[in-house]
Design an enzyme around this catalytic site. Structure first.
Site, short mmCIF file in Angstrom:
data_model
loop_
_atom_site.label_atom_id
_atom_site.label_comp_id
_atom_site.label_asym_id
_atom_site.label_seq_id
_atom_site.Cartn_x
_atom_site.Cartn_y
_atom_site.Cartn_z
N ASP A 184 7.86 -2.33 -7.22
CA ASP A 184 7.20 -1.12 -6.42
C ASP A 184 6.07 -0.52 -7.46
OD1 ASP A 184 8.11 0.09 -8.18
OD2 ASP A 184 9.75 1.01 -6.62
N GLY A 185 5.44 -1.45 -8.54
CA GLY A 185 4.41 -1.22 -9.24
C GLY A 185 4.62 -0.10 -10.22
N ASP A 186 5.48 1.26 -10.09
CA ASP A 186 5.59 2.09 -11.36
C ASP A 186 6.29 1.99 -12.23
OD1 ASP A 186 8.49 2.41 -10.43
OD2 ASP A 186 8.28 3.90 -9.44
N HIS A 231 22.35 6.30 5.66
CA HIS A 231 20.27 7.23 4.73
C HIS A 231 19.76 5.91 5.89
CE1 HIS A 231 23.46 7.58 1.64
NE2 HIS A 231 22.62 8.96 1.68
N HIS A 237 23.74 14.96 5.22
CA HIS A 237 24.95 14.87 5.77
C HIS A 237 25.52 15.81 5.93
CE1 HIS A 237 23.26 10.85 3.92
NE2 HIS A 237 23.42 11.84 3.13
N PRO A 239 10.20 -6.57 -15.23
CA PRO A 239 8.90 -5.67 -15.97
C PRO A 239 10.02 -4.72 -16.62
CG PRO A 239 8.80 -6.13 -13.80
CD PRO A 239 9.70 -6.67 -14.03
N LEU A 254 16.73 -4.33 -17.75
CA LEU A 254 16.19 -4.74 -19.24
C LEU A 254 17.75 -4.39 -19.25
CD1 LEU A 254 17.63 -1.29 -19.13
CD2 LEU A 254 15.82 -0.29 -18.16
#
Length: 608
Positions: A425-427, A238, A57, A590, A529
């Site tokens: 995103d699975g992590d 971005h 930037h 999750p 959460l």
């Protein structure tokens, strides 16, 4: 169309660029290991102004370090927030008797990392607050209601005004005076941009091998290019999608008029953030997103000024044109308007007109200042304040609690990973497991403080943020660090007579929650959460019944099976994916399930 070619670098382009900027200003000092740049000429009698975020930037952040502007800039990788460790080093590089104001753009990664850093240093008694810039009008109020407006080119005006305010009249301004002026400026800023295409990110072998933190953008997805005869309105800094595409490409006259309508139309209830009356003093900033030629940029500025006058009877009292907040090689521009009258009048103009030595603004460096001031590279990281307290905790009990909680998280990790493979995103499971494993390793190595409560939370917060990384690591770390800050304050006020019993720990948990809620708008029902954390903490604080609190936290986690996602990638998942989990009551969040397991493990260890 942006070029697919870039110069070939064998060095880390970010670090090399920082060094180049420092070579252009004899007062700048560069803490190379932390990518922190500070003005060695600034006084510790003034309020320190710090900013930072992802690189790409420029000249934003780094180019604005100088007398009368920023005191410190902290640089992340391209479009990625710097780490908490970097930010803390930046704060410590120019400590101030009055305190440090951190100017940060409103992006999740930046808010979490800069927020966590501020909580960390508050625990050592420093006065630090975030000033969050939100000036984008492209995304309407309905859509951005949960996260607020993005921070765009108006950030550079905030930098200039609060930076000047901090030095005027022999540094007489108080912390609150500088902060309040900055907030008034933000409240009266509006920006919108347009671009002909996406940006391309230059890479180097060195930069490729370096781990990034969370992107300071809220949109990391692969984005398609625009066609040759298409322009996008409202594109972020971005590579984020804008709000609309227009084809064929309109004339600049027509485009300017349509963009100004987004900024000034009082009938657009979705985007009407600031009132502009015909007799108000207004500042105009035309910003180059990176690849618009100076020839075109000044032509655009001239057309915008004419439209402001002919359509809205506005004659800007100050006009700034150039590269202030770029998006690498983005082939576009943005328009920022600041209502000076409503933001502070003559005081704002005086700040804008105050000379500065920052390389990216109107330079006021004198010939004599170019005399050698020594090497600008700083190898030593500033000493971190020694955080300690008189509040003692039972080391054996703390270890037992941590071990059981971490073990339970590791047991539930496969299930959390499965849920997150669909909803995120699975992590998420791997992230929680990484935190748990590093805590267990620290306990085994006896490298984690377990007797001093404040020092324990400070070290635990740092460990968790480093091990987990990303948004989850930031959320957990802010919660933990806020607990430590609260206990430090209590310790100072009690003169060492405070005992951390179960009732007081409930209050400490509640303080941690309040600290976290300063940096996230997620609440019960938003499928995060927080659906676990808020019921657990609030029930414990209100009843002092730990079993009841665990029960309510578990209910909250399970309730996410029936909730619509409002944050993160889960909000984009189709209903058919959720229906695959109907047999077990629905697909839960999750993060909520992982936190529920952690809490139950902690309490089981406590009761053992």
């Amino acid at each position: 169309m942006p070029s697919e070619k870039h110069w070939n670098y064998t060095t880390d382009i970010v670090r090399t660029s920082i060094n180049g900027v420092c070579l252009a200003n004899p007062f700048l000092k560069y803490i190379e290991s932390e990518r922190v740049v500070y003005n060695s000429n600034s006084s510790n009698e003034k309020v320190t102004i710090l900013s930072g975020g992802g690189s790409g930037h420029e000249p934003l952040h780094l180019g604005f370090v100088g007398d009368g502007l920023l005191d410190v800039a902290v640089c992340g990788n391209v479009f990625a927030s710097p780490s908490v460790k970097q930010i803390v080093s930046g704060i410590n590089s120019k400590p101030s008797k009055k305190g440090t104001i951190i100017v940060v753009k409103n992006y999740t990664g930046d808010i979490l990392h800069f927020g966590l850093a501020s909580e960390r240093v508050k625990a050592s008694g420093l006065n630090v607050e975030l000033l969050i810039v939100q000036d984008d009008v492209s995304v309407g109020k309905t859509k951005n209601g949960m996260v607020g407006r993005r921070g765009l080119a108006g950030t550079s005006l905030v930098h200039k005004i609060v930076g000047a305010k901090s030095i005027l009249d022999n540094h007489s301004a108080s912390f609150d005076e500088v902060y309040n002026l900055g907030q008034k400026v933000i409240d009266n800023l509006v920006t919108i941009g347009a671009s002909l295409d996406r940006v391309t990110i230059p890479l180097s072998k060195a930069n490729n091998n370096e781990n990034d933190n969370d992107s300071d953008s809220d949109d990391d997805e692969k984005i398609d290019e625009l066609s040759k005869d298409e322009v996008e309105i409202g594109m972020g800094i971005h590579n984020e999608h804008g709000i609309k595409r227009v084809s064929p490409i309109p004339t600049v006259e027509d485009l300017a008029e349509s963009l100004l309508k987004y900024l000034l139309d009082p009938n657009d209830k979705e985007r009407h953030y600031v009132n502009f009356d015909s007799n108000d003093d207004v500042v105009l900033l035309i910003n180059n997103l990176g690849a618009t030629s100076n020839l075109e940029l000044y032509a655009i500025q001239s057309i915008v000024v004419e439209k402001l006058n002919s359509v809205y009877k506005i004659k800007p009292v100050r006009i700034y044109t150039g590269s202030f907040t770029t998006s690498l090689d983005g082939p576009g521009f943005s328009i920022t308007l600041l209502n000076v009258t409503k933001a502070g009048g003559d005081e704002v103009l005086r700040c804008l007109d105050t000379p500065t030595t920052a390389t990216a603004w109107n330079s006021a460096i004198k010939t004599k200042d170019w005399e050698s001031l020594g090497n600008h590279i700083i190898k030593e990281v500033p000493e971190v304040h020694n955080i300690k307290s008189n509040i003692k905790i039972d080391s054996s009990l703390v270890e037992k609690i941590l071990v059981k909680g971490c073990e339970d998280v590791l047991k539930v990790e496969p299930k959390v990973t499965l849920y997150d493979t669909v909803a995120g995103d699975g992590d998420c499971g791997e992230t929680l497991a990484a935190g748990a494993n590093d805590i267990l390793k620290a306990l085994k190595d006896k490298s984690l403080e377990l007797t001093d409560a404040v020092k324990f939370f400070d070290e635990l917060g740092d460990l968790v943020e480093t091990a987990m990384g990303g948004t989850s690591g930031g959320l957990y770390s802010i919660f933990i660090s806020s607990m430590g800050s609260y206990l430090k304050k209590i310790d100072d006020e009690s003169n060492g007579n405070f005992q951390l019993n179960e009732k007081e720990f409930a209050k400490t948990l509640n303080a941690g929650l309040k600290g976290l809620q300063k940096y996230t708008r997620a609440k019960v029902g938003d499928r995060t959460l927080m659906d676990t954390l808020i019921p657990f903490v609030e029930t414990f604080a209100n009843t002092n019944d730990l079993s009841k609190a665990v029960e309510e936290g578990h209910k909250g986690a399970e309730s996410t099976r029936k909730l619509e996602a409002k944050f993160g990638r889960a909000s984009y998942v189709g209903e058919e994916e959720f229906r695959k989990f109907d047999a077990e009551g629905g697909l839960p969040d999750p993060g909520a399930i992982g936190l529920d397991a952690l809490i139950q493990g902690f309490v089981s260890g406590y009761n053992a």
